[in-house]
Design a protein around this motif. Structure first.
Motif, PDB file in Angstrom:
ATOM      1  N   THR A 215      11.753   7.188 -40.026  1.00 52.65           N
ATOM      2  CA  THR A 215      10.302   7.189 -40.278  1.00 52.65           C
ATOM      3  C   THR A 215       9.994   7.485 -41.735  1.00 52.65           C
ATOM      4  O   THR A 215       9.128   6.852 -42.351  1.00 52.65           O
TER       5      THR A 215
ATOM      6  N   THR B 128       4.477   4.035 -40.752  1.00 50.91           N
ATOM      7  CA  THR B 128       5.491   4.403 -39.772  1.00 50.91           C
ATOM      8  C   THR B 128       6.048   3.152 -39.101  1.00 50.91           C
ATOM      9  O   THR B 128       5.392   2.093 -39.106  1.00 50.91           O
TER      10      THR B 128
ATOM     11  N   SER C  57       6.246   2.393 -35.943  1.00 47.14           N
ATOM     12  CA  SER C  57       5.373   1.949 -34.849  1.00 47.14           C
ATOM     13  C   SER C  57       4.177   1.175 -35.365  1.00 47.14           C
ATOM     14  O   SER C  57       3.815   0.116 -34.836  1.00 47.14           O
ATOM     15  N   ARG C  58       3.552   1.698 -36.421  1.00 44.75           N
ATOM     16  CA  ARG C  58       2.374   1.008 -36.960  1.00 44.75           C
ATOM     17  C   ARG C  58       2.762  -0.297 -37.652  1.00 44.75           C
ATOM     18  O   ARG C  58       2.025  -1.274 -37.602  1.00 44.75           O
TER      19      ARG C  58
ATOM     20  N   ARG D 180       5.247  -2.247 -36.747  1.00 47.35           N
ATOM     21  CA  ARG D 180       5.490  -3.206 -35.662  1.00 47.35           C
ATOM     22  C   ARG D 180       4.178  -3.689 -35.068  1.00 47.35           C
ATOM     23  O   ARG D 180       4.007  -4.886 -34.802  1.00 47.35           O
ATOM     24  N   LYS D 181       3.237  -2.786 -34.874  1.00 46.47           N
ATOM     25  CA  LYS D 181       1.933  -3.157 -34.307  1.00 46.47           C
ATOM     26  C   LYS D 181       1.224  -4.163 -35.204  1.00 46.47           C
ATOM     27  O   LYS D 181       0.660  -5.156 -34.732  1.00 46.47           O
TER      28      LYS D 181
END
Length: 290
Positions: A261, A271, A273-274, A276-277
């Motif tokens: 991260t 991050t 996750s963000r 990838r989103k």
């Protein structure tokens, strides 16, 4: 002909998500300008129809006609202007040139001219066949990475089978210098090492000597260059929702999820996750637009 099972293709984990590499099919109007060339990719352009002019500070402007091809080596920048409406294939690749036979780039050295030359070659009958099959696949959005790899290998096999050695040496003139062995070795091995010291040992070199060679050949330090390569691969993996973050952490040797991260925040600004989103949202927008 209609492509069956479209969803099966575009959701496959082998669907090409990094459009910096592989083949692209392009149609462009007359009067447009393209800038090509960077530190990371080699390019080959196969002009199927039309006429374009290519310029570089080291050469006079050259004209490429439909049915011809040319090579742009990494670290060299070219301006391309479309003189008519054009249709062309572009192959971008960051792996070493491999002809798929006993022939190597080094074998072309005796035919190499020390003087800078930019060469445009006609596509032989075999190359035209390959180019048109690639165009067919791209038109139907068949973007499996295995297909891109296979077709790249086929392109170079056709070159080795139907081009004279003098023609190949002229075509790949930008990469035929005394440093080709070192460059090829680095490109073949950098993903297998975790530190600059490991790469230096593989090169039978000291870190100091390796650093000097990197500045001469890549215009960068080995640490910075390897980090940039790894960053590109990591970002591509993050964009693929079928690959877990745990697999990425393991593949690239991060010591922990927190380390992963921290890396993403530092080099990509967000991050995992963000990131990838955002990529998924971009992909959905593209699918709706198409």
């Amino acid at each position: 002909m209609k492509l069956l099972y479209v969803k099966e293709h575009i959701t496959c984990r082998n669907y090409v998500s990094d459009f910096h590499v592989g083949f692209q099919y392009n149609e462009m109007e007359a009067g447009l300008t393209i800038e090509k060339g960077d530190k990371y990719y080699n390019y080959m352009i196969f002009l199927l129809e039309g006429e374009m002019k290519i310029s570089n500070p080291q050469m006079t402007t050259r004209t490429c006609q439909g049915g011809e091809m040319f090579f742009i080596g990494r670290d060299l920048s070219y301006g391309i202007q479309t003189k008519t409406d054009v249709k062309f294939l572009l192959l971008a690749f960051d792996n070493p040139i491999s002809f798929g036979t006993d022939l190597t780039v080094e074998d072309l050295q005796p035919y190499h001219s020390e003087e800078f030359r930019f060469t445009i070659l006609p596509m032989c009958e075999g190359m035209l066949v390959v180019a048109n099959t690639i165009k067919f696949y791209m038109h139907h959005k068949i973007q499996c990475k295995h297909l891109h790899v296979a077709k790249q290998q086929e392109v170079f096999m056709v070159l080795s089978a139907f081009c004279r050695r003098e023609e190949l040496a002229a075509l790949f003139n930008p990469v035929l210098d005394n440093n080709v062995d070192f460059k090829s070795f680095v490109m073949n091995n950098y993903q297998d090492v975790k530190t600059v010291e490991e790469l230096a040992r593989l090169c039978n070199s000291s870190v100091r000597s390796l650093t000097r060679k990197f500045h001469d050949h890549f215009g960068d330090s080995p640490y910075s260059w390897i980090l940039k390569q790894r960053s590109r691969h990591i970002k591509t993996r993050i964009a693929d929702p079928k690959i877990s973050f745990g697999d990425i952490i393991s593949e690239f040797g991060f010591s922990s999820p927190a380390h992963f991260t921290s890396f993403c925040k530092k080099y990509f600004g967000d991050t995992p996750s963000r990131l990838r989103k955002k990529q998924i949202e971009k992909s959905l927008i593209k699918k709706v637009a198409n």
